[in-house]
Design an enzyme around this catalytic site. Structure first.
Site, mmCIF file in Angstrom:
data_model
loop_
_atom_site.group_PDB
_atom_site.id
_atom_site.type_symbol
_atom_site.label_atom_id
_atom_site.label_comp_id
_atom_site.label_asym_id
_atom_site.label_seq_id
_atom_site.Cartn_x
_atom_site.Cartn_y
_atom_site.Cartn_z
ATOM 1 N N GLU A 1 25.334 -12.261 27.384
ATOM 2 C CA GLU A 1 26.383 -11.535 27.665
ATOM 3 C C GLU A 1 27.166 -11.795 29.037
ATOM 4 O O GLU A 1 26.528 -11.455 30.124
ATOM 5 C CB GLU A 1 26.782 -10.114 27.448
ATOM 6 C CG GLU A 1 27.977 -9.385 27.937
ATOM 7 C CD GLU A 1 27.917 -7.800 27.930
ATOM 8 O OE1 GLU A 1 27.321 -7.317 27.153
ATOM 9 O OE2 GLU A 1 29.239 -7.212 28.312
ATOM 10 N N LYS B 1 28.525 -13.128 23.846
ATOM 11 C CA LYS B 1 29.435 -12.044 24.162
ATOM 12 C C LYS B 1 30.064 -12.291 25.409
ATOM 13 O O LYS B 1 29.578 -11.908 26.475
ATOM 14 C CB LYS B 1 28.820 -10.891 23.972
ATOM 15 C CG LYS B 1 29.633 -9.619 24.537
ATOM 16 C CD LYS B 1 28.881 -8.228 23.953
ATOM 17 C CE LYS B 1 29.869 -7.021 24.738
ATOM 18 N NZ LYS B 1 29.485 -5.811 24.214
#
Ligand code: 13P
Length: 344
Positions: free
Chosen positions: A178, A220
């Site tokens: 992420e 992400k």
């Protein structure tokens, strides 16, 4: 089952078209903030009740393939006394776990940040696997301004994300990687695009250096979007087009799924942006879906307000928002559905 087969099984489940991830891994400090804004008391018990409400929403596994948990929740029982990881598995939803230990300032930068948690991470991942976790999350953040993010912050975070991802795969756990380019600020869409391209470019170089198997990661990212206090803000189509352009330039087709964070967008914005990416007529080599926290939870939390008598209505609100995002993840959402009674 071999390590590779297990990682593949996890990624195949998460990458199912029309399904996404619920991020319910807020630290207790973050839940305190979110509950506090609605005057909901924040205790271990109310956090448990909130996570139980979300997870036990009837038929939610139609739209949610995995839930990211916080360490506290992974060790708690659902209200029916089943441990949360087992409860999720019974429902056909994969349990995930946030494994990073938060942010610290990176010396010799203007308060840019790196993420902590690599020490003893291998041991922690092995223990999380035993508890049932099959995927994990590590979040790095990047501020956008006229001078940020710096090459130093981009490189330092890329290295840590890649090291974490390699450790996850070694332990049979699929890493959510992420890199969050933050929405806070007054930057333009173009500034966000440049920052995002630099961040993702460096990240995939680092993943290559660390020998991470790209087929077995979940990316992400944040969407490519103008800053929250920019004026004017970029419109839905511009955000969708810029996001898809930057992802196509930087993310190899070997990555099977990209699941966005919502980052402070309203639930309606996050749904509309995702849908628009699927209706541009541009080929998408990956599954393109959601891993939202606020954009999936906000409607339901405002309905719940910490009260048992509101649980059923809150579950209905959560189901509805998850369904709208599921439609968006296959380009079948329309803004009219926000007001129509047809989507219950
Ligand atoms: P938001 O969707 O609220 O940005 O949260 C997603 C997340 O997991 C942030 O790390």
């Amino acid at each position: 089952m071999s390590l590779t087969a297990e990682l593949q099984r996890t990624i195949t489940h998460i990458a199912t078209a029309g399904k996404g991830i619920l991020a319910a891994d807020e630290s207790s400090a973050t839940v305190t903030k979110r509950f506090g804004a609605l005057n909901i008391p924040c205790t271990e018990d109310t956090r448990r009740r909130w996570r139980d409400l979300l997870i036990t929403t009837p038929n939610i596994s139609q739209f949610i393939a995995g839930v990211i948990l916080y360490d506290e929740t992974l060790h708690q029982n659902a209200l029916d006394n089943t441990p949360f990881p087992q409860k999720l598995t019974q429902l056909g939803i994969l349990p995930g776990i946030k494994v990073d230990l938060g942010l610290v300032n990176l010396p010799n930068t203007k308060e840019e940040q790196v993420t902590q948690g690599l020490d003893k991470l291998g041991e922690r991942l092995a223990a999380y696997y035993e508890k049932g976790a099959r995927f994990a999350k590590w979040r790095a953040v990047y501020t956008v301004s006229d001078i940020l993010p710096t090459p130093l912050a981009i490189k330092a975070n890329a290295g840590m994300l890649a090291h974490y991802a390699a450790l996850c795969q070694q332990n049979g756990i699929v890493p959510i990687v992420e890199p969050e380019v933050l929405l806070e600020g007054s930057h333009s869409l173009e500034q966000c695009a440049i920052a995002s391209e630099n961040v993702l470019h460096a990240l995939f170089h680092a993943l290559h250096r660390h020998k991470v198997v790209l087929e077995h990661i979940i990316l992400k990212p944040a969407m490519v979007i103008s800053g929250k206090s920019a004026s004017p803000r970029a419109n839905v189509e511009a955000v969708a087009r810029a996001t898809v352009t930057i992802l196509r330039r930087t993310v190899p087709a070997a990555v099977s799924t990209i699941n966005f964070l919502s980052g402070g967008q309203t639930p309606e914005e996050a749904t509309a942006h995702l849908n628009a990416m699927h209706t541009l007529g541009v080929a998408l080599p990956w599954n393109l879906s959601y891993s939202y926290a606020r954009a999936l939870q906000d409607d339901a939390m405002k309905t719940w307000l910490g009260k048992t008598e509101n649980v059923a209505a809150a579950q209905k609100a959560f189901y509805r928002r998850a369904k709208l995002n599921s439609l968006a993840a296959t380009g079948k959402y329309t803004a009219a559905m926000e007001t129509e009674g047809s989507v219950a």
